[in-house]
Motif scaffolding. Structure first.
Motif, PDB file in Angstrom:
ATOM      1  N   TRP A  63       0.816  -1.052  -0.185  1.00 25.48           N
ATOM      2  CA  TRP A  63       0.331  -0.154  -0.306  1.00 25.48           C
ATOM      3  C   TRP A  63       1.213   1.335  -0.033  1.00 25.48           C
ATOM      4  O   TRP A  63       0.673   2.196   0.346  1.00 25.48           O
ATOM      5  CB  TRP A  63      -0.757   0.047   1.022  1.00 25.48           C
ATOM      6  CG  TRP A  63      -1.880  -0.955   1.038  1.00 25.48           C
ATOM      7  CD1 TRP A  63      -2.699  -1.671   0.827  1.00 25.48           C
ATOM      8  CD2 TRP A  63      -1.315  -2.655   2.165  1.00 25.48           C
ATOM      9  NE1 TRP A  63      -3.876  -2.601   1.760  1.00 25.48           N
ATOM     10  CE2 TRP A  63      -2.029  -3.839   1.815  1.00 25.48           C
ATOM     11  CE3 TRP A  63      -0.476  -2.978   3.390  1.00 25.48           C
ATOM     12  CZ2 TRP A  63      -2.601  -4.587   2.873  1.00 25.48           C
ATOM     13  CZ3 TRP A  63      -0.802  -3.965   3.787  1.00 25.48           C
ATOM     14  CH2 TRP A  63      -1.529  -5.143   3.877  1.00 25.48           C
ATOM     15  N   ALA A  94     -12.272  -0.579  11.735  1.00 24.62           N
ATOM     16  CA  ALA A  94     -11.498   0.683  10.625  1.00 24.62           C
ATOM     17  C   ALA A  94     -12.986   1.867  11.312  1.00 24.62           C
ATOM     18  O   ALA A  94     -13.742   1.421  11.293  1.00 24.62           O
ATOM     19  CB  ALA A  94     -11.120   0.826   8.954  1.00 24.62           C
ATOM     20  N   LYS A 128      -3.153   6.555   6.938  1.00 24.78           N
ATOM     21  CA  LYS A 128      -3.892   5.152   6.909  1.00 24.78           C
ATOM     22  C   LYS A 128      -4.079   5.879   8.207  1.00 24.78           C
ATOM     23  O   LYS A 128      -3.517   3.528   8.938  1.00 24.78           O
ATOM     24  CB  LYS A 128      -2.863   4.013   6.435  1.00 24.78           C
ATOM     25  CG  LYS A 128      -3.194   3.854   5.081  1.00 24.78           C
ATOM     26  CD  LYS A 128      -2.807   2.468   4.235  1.00 24.78           C
ATOM     27  CE  LYS A 128      -2.882   3.049   2.801  1.00 24.78           C
ATOM     28  NZ  LYS A 128      -2.626   3.814   1.938  1.00 24.78           N
ATOM     29  N   GLY A 129      -3.851   6.078   9.508  1.00 22.04           N
ATOM     30  CA  GLY A 129      -3.624   5.905  10.638  1.00 22.04           C
ATOM     31  C   GLY A 129      -4.713   6.727  11.615  1.00 22.04           C
ATOM     32  O   GLY A 129      -5.702   6.528  10.530  1.00 22.04           O
ATOM     33  N   TRP A 132      -2.450   1.597  12.565  1.00 26.71           N
ATOM     34  CA  TRP A 132      -2.886  -0.382  11.588  1.00 26.71           C
ATOM     35  C   TRP A 132      -1.890  -1.626  12.239  1.00 26.71           C
ATOM     36  O   TRP A 132      -1.168  -0.922  12.560  1.00 26.71           O
ATOM     37  CB  TRP A 132      -1.564   0.879  10.018  1.00 26.71           C
ATOM     38  CG  TRP A 132      -1.270   0.385   9.199  1.00 26.71           C
ATOM     39  CD1 TRP A 132      -1.934  -0.576   8.757  1.00 26.71           C
ATOM     40  CD2 TRP A 132      -0.654   0.742   8.139  1.00 26.71           C
ATOM     41  NE1 TRP A 132      -1.754  -1.295   7.041  1.00 26.71           N
ATOM     42  CE2 TRP A 132      -0.932  -0.527   6.582  1.00 26.71           C
ATOM     43  CE3 TRP A 132      -0.134   1.567   7.327  1.00 26.71           C
ATOM     44  CZ2 TRP A 132      -0.357  -0.789   5.506  1.00 26.71           C
ATOM     45  CZ3 TRP A 132       0.095   1.940   6.471  1.00 26.71           C
ATOM     46  CH2 TRP A 132      -0.095   1.533   5.346  1.00 26.71           C
ATOM     47  N   VAL A 134       0.469  -3.760  11.533  1.00 27.44           N
ATOM     48  CA  VAL A 134       1.455  -4.002  10.780  1.00 27.44           C
ATOM     49  C   VAL A 134       2.038  -5.525  10.709  1.00 27.44           C
ATOM     50  O   VAL A 134       2.577  -5.208  12.237  1.00 27.44           O
ATOM     51  CB  VAL A 134       2.161  -3.029  10.274  1.00 27.44           C
ATOM     52  CG1 VAL A 134       3.179  -3.062   9.129  1.00 27.44           C
ATOM     53  CG2 VAL A 134       1.206  -1.554   9.775  1.00 27.44           C
ATOM     54  N   SER A 152      -4.863  -6.611   7.685  1.00 29.26           N
ATOM     55  CA  SER A 152      -3.597  -5.304   8.113  1.00 29.26           C
ATOM     56  C   SER A 152      -4.434  -4.451   8.125  1.00 29.26           C
ATOM     57  O   SER A 152      -4.394  -3.790   6.899  1.00 29.26           O
ATOM     58  CB  SER A 152      -2.867  -5.625   7.163  1.00 29.26           C
ATOM     59  OG  SER A 152      -1.853  -6.854   7.250  1.00 29.26           O
ATOM     60  N   TRP A 154      -5.854  -0.972   8.169  1.00 32.62           N
ATOM     61  CA  TRP A 154      -5.636   1.031   8.576  1.00 32.62           C
ATOM     62  C   TRP A 154      -6.831   1.181   8.636  1.00 32.62           C
ATOM     63  O   TRP A 154      -7.984   0.670   9.565  1.00 32.62           O
ATOM     64  CB  TRP A 154      -4.709   1.301   7.383  1.00 32.62           C
ATOM     65  CG  TRP A 154      -5.493   1.186   6.397  1.00 32.62           C
ATOM     66  CD1 TRP A 154      -6.523   2.320   6.078  1.00 32.62           C
ATOM     67  CD2 TRP A 154      -5.047   0.839   4.985  1.00 32.62           C
ATOM     68  NE1 TRP A 154      -6.642   2.312   4.478  1.00 32.62           N
ATOM     69  CE2 TRP A 154      -6.302   0.825   3.740  1.00 32.62           C
ATOM     70  CE3 TRP A 154      -4.943  -0.081   4.486  1.00 32.62           C
ATOM     71  CZ2 TRP A 154      -6.598   0.653   2.707  1.00 32.62           C
ATOM     72  CZ3 TRP A 154      -4.892  -0.966   3.001  1.00 32.62           C
ATOM     73  CH2 TRP A 154      -5.902  -0.156   2.184  1.00 32.62           C
ATOM     74  N   GLN A 155      -6.156   2.699   9.444  1.00 34.44           N
ATOM     75  CA  GLN A 155      -7.227   3.561  10.267  1.00 34.44           C
ATOM     76  C   GLN A 155      -7.988   2.457  11.256  1.00 34.44           C
ATOM     77  O   GLN A 155      -9.285   2.698  11.870  1.00 34.44           O
ATOM     78  CB  GLN A 155      -8.032   4.113   9.477  1.00 34.44           C
ATOM     79  CG  GLN A 155      -7.431   5.015   8.369  1.00 34.44           C
ATOM     80  CD  GLN A 155      -8.631   5.075   7.415  1.00 34.44           C
ATOM     81  OE1 GLN A 155      -9.751   4.534   6.932  1.00 34.44           O
ATOM     82  NE2 GLN A 155      -8.228   6.511   6.726  1.00 34.44           N
TER      83      GLN A 155
END
Length: 164
Positions: A63, A94, A128-129, A132, A134, A152, A154-155
């Motif tokens: 990404w 998310a 994306k925060g 995230w 990961v 994975s 994000w947000q």
């Protein structure tokens, strides 16, 4: 008069865009963990998450650009421990309500992490925060699969520990 109105409107839009793109404030709740087995709920601010033991690794992602980035934050297991919950199957969410079931078997002591920093900097919703989930994709080919990419999130803003 119209020109002044549009300049004011443009300035307001720029200010709003900068506010939305700003990293979360340290005292704002950015994560909620609900243990559906016990009914307990724990919330975390950025400061709370930064106070937990941190993990860090460098990896590329599908990404982001091809330059490896350093992701850091507490492990998912550490966050669940801090919430007073034992691991189990999870549902992770998310901010746009995207959610996925996260099998307990995919959780290790130090992987995945809830990245709260990329290259030592907080990152905004636009990037994306501020959280995230990961994995160290470059460290093991098993992390380079559709299953791990799907996990994975994000947000990330909410985790439910499922009652099963």
């Amino acid at each position: 008069m119209n020109r002044r109105f549009f300049l004011t409107l443009a300035a307001l839009g720029l200010t709003l865009a900068q506010t939305v793109a700003s990293p979360a404030f340290a005292d704002e709740v950015i994560l909620t963990v609900n243990d559906l087995r016990s009914g307990a709920t724990k919330t975390f601010t950025e400061a709370d998450l930064l106070a937990l033991p941190q993990q860090s690794f460098e990896t590329t992602t599908i990404w982001t650009d091809t330059t490896p980035k350093t992701f850091s934050g507490p492990s998912l297991k550490t966050v669940l421990d801090a919430a007073g919950s034992t691991p189990g199957n999870l549902r992770v969410y998310a901010i746009n309500d995207y959610n996925v079931t996260f099998p307990e078997a995919r959780m290790e002591d130090n992987v995945p992490i809830l990245a709260i920093r990329i290259d030592d900097a907080a990152f905004s919703v636009r990037e994306k925060g501020p959280l995230w989930l990961v994995f160290p994709y470059d460290s093991d080919t098993r992390y380079q699969s559709e299953e791990y990419f799907t996990l994975s999130v994000w947000q990330l803003n909410k985790i439910d520990i499922l009652a099963e």
